[in-house]
Motif scaffolding. Structure first.
Motif, PDB file in Angstrom:
ATOM      1  N   PRO A 229     -34.857 -85.758 -29.654  1.00  0.00           N
ATOM      2  CA  PRO A 229     -33.721 -85.649 -30.460  1.00  0.00           C
ATOM      3  C   PRO A 229     -32.290 -85.898 -29.870  1.00  0.00           C
ATOM      4  N   GLY A 230     -32.352 -85.330 -28.593  1.00  0.00           N
ATOM      5  CA  GLY A 230     -31.337 -85.443 -27.703  1.00  0.00           C
ATOM      6  C   GLY A 230     -30.656 -87.000 -27.467  1.00  0.00           C
ATOM      7  N   CYS A 231     -31.750 -87.754 -26.648  1.00  0.00           N
ATOM      8  CA  CYS A 231     -31.402 -88.878 -26.268  1.00  0.00           C
ATOM      9  C   CYS A 231     -31.972 -90.092 -26.786  1.00  0.00           C
ATOM     10  N   SER A 232     -32.929 -89.673 -27.739  1.00  0.00           N
ATOM     11  CA  SER A 232     -33.846 -90.879 -28.356  1.00  0.00           C
ATOM     12  C   SER A 232     -34.951 -91.367 -27.427  1.00  0.00           C
ATOM     13  N   ASN A 233     -34.845 -90.708 -26.168  1.00  0.00           N
ATOM     14  CA  ASN A 233     -35.908 -91.299 -25.427  1.00  0.00           C
ATOM     15  C   ASN A 233     -37.367 -91.223 -26.063  1.00  0.00           C
ATOM     16  N   GLU A 234     -38.191 -92.317 -26.228  1.00  0.00           N
ATOM     17  CA  GLU A 234     -39.618 -92.276 -26.751  1.00  0.00           C
ATOM     18  C   GLU A 234     -40.461 -92.981 -26.090  1.00  0.00           C
ATOM     19  N   ASP A 235     -40.258 -92.922 -24.718  1.00  0.00           N
ATOM     20  CA  ASP A 235     -41.310 -93.405 -23.735  1.00  0.00           C
ATOM     21  C   ASP A 235     -42.539 -92.637 -23.767  1.00  0.00           C
ATOM     22  N   PRO A 236     -43.727 -93.164 -23.636  1.00  0.00           N
ATOM     23  CA  PRO A 236     -44.780 -92.406 -23.636  1.00  0.00           C
ATOM     24  C   PRO A 236     -44.872 -91.106 -22.906  1.00  0.00           C
ATOM     25  N   GLY A 237     -44.990 -90.070 -23.319  1.00  0.00           N
ATOM     26  CA  GLY A 237     -44.851 -88.754 -22.673  1.00  0.00           C
ATOM     27  C   GLY A 237     -43.674 -88.105 -22.182  1.00  0.00           C
ATOM     28  N   ALA A 238     -42.522 -88.877 -23.215  1.00  0.00           N
ATOM     29  CA  ALA A 238     -41.298 -88.303 -23.135  1.00  0.00           C
ATOM     30  C   ALA A 238     -41.006 -86.793 -23.353  1.00  0.00           C
ATOM     31  N   ILE A 239     -41.884 -86.535 -24.330  1.00  0.00           N
ATOM     32  CA  ILE A 239     -41.567 -85.079 -24.887  1.00  0.00           C
ATOM     33  C   ILE A 239     -42.955 -84.053 -24.128  1.00  0.00           C
ATOM     34  N   GLU A 240     -42.376 -83.093 -23.473  1.00  0.00           N
ATOM     35  CA  GLU A 240     -43.351 -82.016 -22.829  1.00  0.00           C
ATOM     36  C   GLU A 240     -42.871 -80.782 -23.810  1.00  0.00           C
ATOM     37  N   TYR A 241     -44.326 -80.015 -23.475  1.00  0.00           N
ATOM     38  CA  TYR A 241     -44.078 -78.567 -24.253  1.00  0.00           C
ATOM     39  C   TYR A 241     -44.295 -77.450 -23.218  1.00  0.00           C
ATOM     40  N   MET A 242     -43.589 -76.524 -23.920  1.00  0.00           N
ATOM     41  CA  MET A 242     -43.789 -75.028 -23.215  1.00  0.00           C
ATOM     42  C   MET A 242     -44.284 -74.163 -24.085  1.00  0.00           C
ATOM     43  N   ARG A 243     -45.437 -73.327 -24.126  1.00  0.00           N
ATOM     44  CA  ARG A 243     -45.731 -72.423 -25.272  1.00  0.00           C
ATOM     45  C   ARG A 243     -46.266 -71.063 -24.674  1.00  0.00           C
ATOM     46  N   ALA A 244     -46.115 -70.027 -25.357  1.00  0.00           N
ATOM     47  CA  ALA A 244     -46.998 -68.716 -25.000  1.00  0.00           C
ATOM     48  C   ALA A 244     -48.432 -68.722 -25.454  1.00  0.00           C
ATOM     49  N   LYS A 245     -49.190 -68.173 -24.795  1.00  0.00           N
ATOM     50  CA  LYS A 245     -50.579 -68.277 -25.155  1.00  0.00           C
ATOM     51  C   LYS A 245     -50.926 -67.570 -26.258  1.00  0.00           C
ATOM     52  N   GLY A 282     -36.606 -66.161 -32.878  1.00  0.00           N
ATOM     53  CA  GLY A 282     -37.754 -65.539 -32.458  1.00  0.00           C
ATOM     54  C   GLY A 282     -38.400 -66.252 -31.187  1.00  0.00           C
ATOM     55  N   LEU A 283     -38.035 -67.254 -30.954  1.00  0.00           N
ATOM     56  CA  LEU A 283     -38.333 -68.280 -29.994  1.00  0.00           C
ATOM     57  C   LEU A 283     -37.677 -67.539 -28.672  1.00  0.00           C
ATOM     58  N   MET A 284     -36.741 -66.869 -28.588  1.00  0.00           N
ATOM     59  CA  MET A 284     -36.052 -66.283 -27.369  1.00  0.00           C
ATOM     60  C   MET A 284     -37.020 -66.166 -26.192  1.00  0.00           C
ATOM     61  N   HIS A 285     -37.991 -65.861 -26.254  1.00  0.00           N
ATOM     62  CA  HIS A 285     -39.058 -65.820 -25.003  1.00  0.00           C
ATOM     63  C   HIS A 285     -39.078 -67.034 -24.303  1.00  0.00           C
ATOM     64  N   LEU A 286     -39.202 -68.288 -25.184  1.00  0.00           N
ATOM     65  CA  LEU A 286     -39.276 -69.500 -24.689  1.00  0.00           C
ATOM     66  C   LEU A 286     -38.034 -70.043 -24.425  1.00  0.00           C
ATOM     67  N   ASP A 287     -36.894 -69.786 -25.038  1.00  0.00           N
ATOM     68  CA  ASP A 287     -35.694 -70.174 -24.520  1.00  0.00           C
ATOM     69  C   ASP A 287     -35.410 -69.504 -23.115  1.00  0.00           C
ATOM     70  N   LEU A 288     -35.915 -68.303 -22.664  1.00  0.00           N
ATOM     71  CA  LEU A 288     -35.537 -68.064 -21.336  1.00  0.00           C
ATOM     72  C   LEU A 288     -36.377 -68.933 -20.443  1.00  0.00           C
ATOM     73  N   LEU A 289     -37.831 -69.146 -20.668  1.00  0.00           N
ATOM     74  CA  LEU A 289     -38.275 -70.007 -19.957  1.00  0.00           C
ATOM     75  C   LEU A 289     -37.833 -71.270 -19.777  1.00  0.00           C
TER      76      LEU A 289
END
Ligand code: ZN
Ligand code: ZN
Length: 307
Positions: A229-245, A282-289
């Motif tokens: 949503p920031g730069c409209s990049n839509e190359d394959p794999g453009a979006i990466e994820y981070m999550r807590a287990k 509530g996603l503050m822990h991910l904001d820190l990461l």
């Protein structure tokens, strides 16, 4: 998804209380925001007599939409004065618990009282993304433009949400941008929809449409799943994820091209229907990461900006 989701979702204070229970490490920070979110929730109702339906929404300008111009970008806000002042009166005291803001809350409120801060002009400038004029306008009313903009955002949000509630929900299906088609703000959080909120047996099957939730006016709009949503990049794999287990349905979606991220909730993986603004905090822990990785939040706020 708007109406359906809003009818089912939990109130914001309840969402925050749930997160505190689920994630006790965040409780001391999050409880500070419960009175603020209670006030925001109440304002959407109590502001109703002070707002009118927005003509920009009932008759959306097709040319604006085709050119990626948000509907309120050139709107006049003469109607907003009383509503903005009422929201400021209710919101500013709730921010006193936030460290280091006390003096700003005082000078901002004084500015509104004395007429050196004029709500229609402030709103127009804030929504036009004219950073220079905004900085000049806020100069003597907050310690920094960022703090002044944060206070403006906190007050303006419930006012625009109340006005949206009173307005026709426009058909904005053609909108392809990562910022809000109504007010132009970036999303505080995104979510992947459930196929039908009432039918949990379909959980994990179907649904999965991506929606972005506006950090200011609360509008939700459909967006391409693999695009930034920031730069409209839509190359394959453009979006990466981070999550807590422990809560895989909560994550951060990031783009290495523009170095931004936005929180996201996969509603197919949970029966919860949280308030999305509250869930974003509530996603503050991910904001820190994300901050540790040198990424910037698309919609900066007090709780996701770490100096
Ligand atoms: Zn918006
Ligand atoms: Zn990007």
């Amino acid at each position: 998804m708007d109406a359906q989701y809003l009818a089912k979702r939990k109130p914001a204070p309840q969402t925050l209380a749930d997160i505190c229970e689920r994630r006790p490490a965040l409780a001391s920070v999050l409880t500070i925001f419960i009175p603020l979110y209670t006030a925001r929730e109440e304002l959407r109702e109590s502001l109703q007599p002070l707002v009118s339906p927005l003509p920009e929404l009932s008759e959306p300008n097709a040319e604006f939409l085709a050119n990626g111009v948000p509907l309120l970008a050139n709107a006049g806000f003469d109607w907003i004065d009383a509503a903005f002042k009422k929201a400021a009166h209710d919101i500013l005291p709730q921010l006193e618990a936030v460290e280091g803001l006390r003096e700003d809350l005082k000078t901002f409120a004084e500015g509104l009282e004395k007429g050196t801060l004029i709500p229609p002009k402030l709103t127009q400038t804030y929504l036009s993304s004219d950073a220079k004029t905004l900085a000049t306008m806020l100069e003597n009313h907050a310690q920094s433009t960022a703090v002044g903009a944060f206070l403006t955002q906190q007050i303006l949000g419930p006012v625009l949400q109340a006005a949206r509630m009173k307005s026709v929900e426009p058909d904005l299906q053609t909108w392809r941008q990562g910022y809000c088609p109504v007010c132009g703000s970036f999303p505080s959080v995104g979510c992947l929809s459930r196929p039908d909120p009432d039918q949990s047996e379909f959980l994990k099957g179907g649904g999965g449409h991506k929606y972005l939730h506006c950090s200011l006016c609360g509008h939700d709009w459909r967006f391409r799943r693999g695009a930034c949503p920031g730069c409209s990049n839509e190359d394959p794999g453009a979006i990466e994820y981070m999550r807590a287990k422990e809560s895989p349905w909560e994550r951060v979606e990031l783009c290495r091209k523009c170095n931004t991220y936005v929180g996201a909730l996969d509603l197919r993986e949970t029966t919860e229907s949280p308030d999305l603004d509250a869930a974003a905090i509530g996603l503050m822990h991910l904001d820190l990461l994300a901050a540790a990785e040198g990424l910037r939040p698309l919609a900066p706020s007090l709780w996701n900006t770490f100096d």
